[in-house]
Design an enzyme around this catalytic site. Structure first.
Site, PDB file in Angstrom:
ATOM      1  N   GLY A  84      41.648  41.262 -34.091  1.00  0.00           N
ATOM      2  CA  GLY A  84      41.123  39.930 -33.811  1.00  0.00           C
ATOM      3  C   GLY A  84      39.654  39.939 -33.460  1.00  0.00           C
ATOM      4  N   ARG A  85      39.333  40.487 -32.284  1.00  0.00           N
ATOM      5  CA  ARG A  85      37.945  40.493 -31.823  1.00  0.00           C
ATOM      6  C   ARG A  85      36.977  41.146 -32.813  1.00  0.00           C
ATOM      7  NH1 ARG A  85      40.554  41.591 -26.532  1.00  0.00           N
ATOM      8  NH2 ARG A  85      39.958  39.988 -25.007  1.00  0.00           N
ATOM      9  N   LYS A 107      32.503  28.700 -16.386  1.00  0.00           N
ATOM     10  CA  LYS A 107      32.738  27.279 -16.620  1.00  0.00           C
ATOM     11  C   LYS A 107      32.424  26.453 -15.376  1.00  0.00           C
ATOM     12  CE  LYS A 107      36.390  27.368 -20.128  1.00  0.00           C
ATOM     13  NZ  LYS A 107      37.771  26.941 -20.421  1.00  0.00           N
ATOM     14  N   ARG A 123      44.561  38.908 -22.635  1.00  0.00           N
ATOM     15  CA  ARG A 123      44.014  37.636 -22.177  1.00  0.00           C
ATOM     16  C   ARG A 123      45.057  36.751 -21.477  1.00  0.00           C
ATOM     17  NH1 ARG A 123      39.086  36.715 -25.048  1.00  0.00           N
ATOM     18  NH2 ARG A 123      39.307  34.472 -25.314  1.00  0.00           N
ATOM     19  N   ARG A 168      40.541  50.080 -33.201  1.00  0.00           N
ATOM     20  CA  ARG A 168      39.159  50.097 -33.674  1.00  0.00           C
ATOM     21  C   ARG A 168      38.907  51.216 -34.680  1.00  0.00           C
ATOM     22  NH1 ARG A 168      39.825  46.182 -31.256  1.00  0.00           N
ATOM     23  NH2 ARG A 168      38.506  45.109 -29.731  1.00  0.00           N
ATOM     24  N   ASP A 197      49.332  44.519 -32.363  1.00  0.00           N
ATOM     25  CA  ASP A 197      48.059  43.814 -32.258  1.00  0.00           C
ATOM     26  C   ASP A 197      47.410  44.214 -30.940  1.00  0.00           C
ATOM     27  OD1 ASP A 197      46.632  41.431 -30.887  1.00  0.00           O
ATOM     28  OD2 ASP A 197      46.606  40.831 -32.979  1.00  0.00           O
ATOM     29  N   HIS A 234      48.488  39.774 -26.186  1.00  0.00           N
ATOM     30  CA  HIS A 234      47.481  38.727 -26.397  1.00  0.00           C
ATOM     31  C   HIS A 234      46.067  39.246 -26.125  1.00  0.00           C
ATOM     32  CE1 HIS A 234      47.501  34.307 -27.184  1.00  0.00           C
ATOM     33  NE2 HIS A 234      46.246  34.418 -26.811  1.00  0.00           N
TER      34      HIS A 234
END
Length: 575
Positions: A521-522, A394, A467, A502, A498, A464
């Site tokens: 999620g991913r 960023k 993250r 995989r 969570d 999370h």
């Protein structure tokens, strides 16, 4: 003769390192810029300038109304965006079916933090001002404005004030003509950015079409590799980024490798039933789509792909509070799929407590009125994360202000509410009467007990996705620890995990220790990025086959038959 150098950057402009001497302008332009011009001439010139800027501004507005707006690097305060938006990369990835807005991510943002692609003539890494002067033709035109070099070859012919003023000054420093060129340069940057965006979209579309068909994908990691083969570095980083060194993200995957299954044999497993209930909603599999933001970064249909894929396979979808599409449009898509299938798909909504509680009121009210069957309150994001690799891309900068700070360090983040506490649960319950609420981001058994005490429906054990707090305990390790300490609590409470799953066999490991289901999620972000709706369906089918096969090889026909003694794990000595 002085040597004036400029450095070539990967973006659309280059920065001058040495201040160039003033360049002689064409006679007719020079007299308009001199301070010695007669008053009436200066007045006419000023009126002409105002007229030019006004016309150019109208052209800018008209042009941008016909295209989705792209926010340029120079227009973005990356530190401010980093502070305000927890899950949005710079420029974000928001879209709308109703307005026709699409993801307008400037591809040049991918170049942040990657250094310079230096080209040179003579001294390595630099080119001379003489080189800029060589580009002085209509079909090869460069100009310098405030120390930046712009290639205006393709643009000048579309300039609303005519191409003459630009071509006449090609190869020159036109900084002193800013009143004429400021709007021109803005138009140029927008034009170049849109061209770059279009080119990037064309590249992604072409590369996606060249992928092997989705039915060739035999594992979730294969689907991720397919998506990464064409997505831009910034999107790959956003989907895969971790906090700090990424230890928690890595351990989310490796936690299951500390355990091994103990199958039973000589049992009739001709038919197995992997169906269950997730958040009290019937589900075809013991998995659900974890809320994950900005799906539009990977595919133009974003979360709508996941709605369709989840509906057509019978699994539950969690909607992120930072989804790309408005919640109303996601709910509209759900209603459409419900009508087509004749059954109601399961959908739950994620909530972040915000300092702006009115925002929470609007979000929760819309979700409840829209028919979501449960709320997921994410509580491990009470302050922003520190995803170092993302911040580097960023272009965020660190604090170098001197000073001895002996007092409290406070946060003023409006998105996250660092003051959230157990007493805030009443606020949410009052907004969603009768709707089950699950606490997501729990690691400690004491918080599971408190959640039960406060009347919540259950907990999702998670860090999370690695993250937020790096080195935080994984969801699977938390499950094992809680089960070991109080197996009855796990039986009496709806607990999910969570992060890192995989394989179907890993799902069975979690169920053995009392989890009701597992969130992914991913994998669904990668799947919809690579193949859209078909990718989501393929990801579900992969997990369905793996879960069913693992059940058969374990000697069970119902998920409830998975027990702790069917899994053995390494015994850690943490405590």
């Amino acid at each position: 003769m002085l040597k004036h150098t400029i450095a070539r950057c990967k973006g659309s402009s280059t920065q001058i390192l040495a201040t160039p001497r003033p360049l002689r302008l064409p006679r007719q332009l020079k007299r308009y810029s001199t301070t010695a011009a007669p008053p009436n001439l200066r007045q006419r010139n000023q009126h002409r300038s105002y007229l030019f800027v006004s016309i150019s501004t109208i052209v800018v507005a008209t042009y941008l109304c016909s295209r989705s707006i792209i926010r340029l690097d120079s227009e973005v305060d990356v530190n401010e965006e980093q502070r305000k938006d927890p899950d949005g990369p710079v420029s974000g990835a928001k879209g709308s079916v109703r307005t026709g807005e699409v993801s307008t991510v400037d591809p040049r943002e991918d170049l942040r933090g990657q250094g310079y692609d230096l080209e040179s003539e003579g001294k390595q890494g630099y080119i001379t001002l003489k080189e800029v002067a060589r580009h002085d033709l209509a079909h090869d035109a460069w100009v310098i404005v405030e120390g930046k070099v712009f290639d205006v070859t393709d643009f000048h012919k579309y300039h609303p004030g005519g191409s003459q003023i630009i071509v006449a000054n090609a190869g020159r420093d036109v900084t002193m003509l800013q009143r004429y060129v400021v709007v021109v340069m803005h138009l140029l940057l927008m034009n170049q950015s849109l061209k770059a965006y279009d080119a990037e979209q064309a590249r992604v579309t072409s590369a996606r079409q060249a992928l092997p068909p989705p039915d060739n994908m035999l594992g979730l990691d294969e689907i991720q590799e397919a998506a990464e083969s064409f997505l831009s570095p910034r999107v790959i980083n956003y989907y895969g980024a971790s906090s700090l060194d990424g230890y928690s993200t890595i351990e989310n995957r490796t936690a299951f490798r500390k355990c091994r299954l103990i199958p039973r044999v000589m049992r009739d497993v001709t038919s197995v039933r992997p169906q269950t209930k997730i958040f009290g909603i019937p589900s075809a599999l013991p998995i659900y789509v974890s809320p994950a933001s900005n799906a539009l970064l990977g595919h133009p249909e974003g979360e709508l792909n996941i709605v369709r894929g989840a509906s057509k396979t019978g699994i539950i979808q969690g909607i992120s509070a930072a989804a790309s599409f408005p919640l109303s449009e996601i709910l509209d898509e759900k209603a459409k799929m419900d009508k087509e299938s004749g059954t109601e798909m399961g959908m739950v909504y994620q909530v972040y407590l915000s300092r702006d509680r009115q925002k929470n009121v609007e979000q929760i009210t819309e979700a409840v009125n829209g028919g979501v069957q449960a709320l997921i309150l994410t509580v491990d994001s009470n302050v922003g994360d520190h995803r170092q690799s993302t911040e580097k891309l960023k272009g965020a900068k660190g604090d170098i202000e001197p000073g001895i700070r002996m007092g409290p360090i406070e946060t003023t983040d409006m998105w996250h509410d660092s003051s959230q506490n157990w007493g805030d649960l009443k606020f949410i319950k009052d907004l969603a009467p009768g709707i089950p609420i699950y606490l997501k981001g729990v690691c400690d058994i004491r918080d599971v007990r408190l959640a039960k005490e406060y009347g919540l429906a259950g907990c999702i054990l998670s860090n999370h996705g690695g993250r937020q707090l790096d080195t935080a305990r994984t969801g699977f390790d938390s499950l094992r620890a809680i089960h070991a300490e109080d197996p009855q609590l796990v039986k009496d409470t709806e607990i999910y995990i969570d992060g890192g799953v995989r394989r179907g066999s890993e799902v069975l490991q979690a169920l053995a220790f009392g989890a009701r289901g597992v969130g992914l999620g991913r994998p669904f972000l990668w799947a919809q990025a690579a193949y859209g709706e078909k990718g989501v369906i393929r990801a579900v089918r992969i997990m369905e086959k793996e879960i069913a096969t693992a059940m058969q090889l374990m000697g069970i026909t119902e998920l409830s038959q998975m027990r702790p003694d069917m899994v053995e794990c390494l015994q850690e000595t943490w405590k």
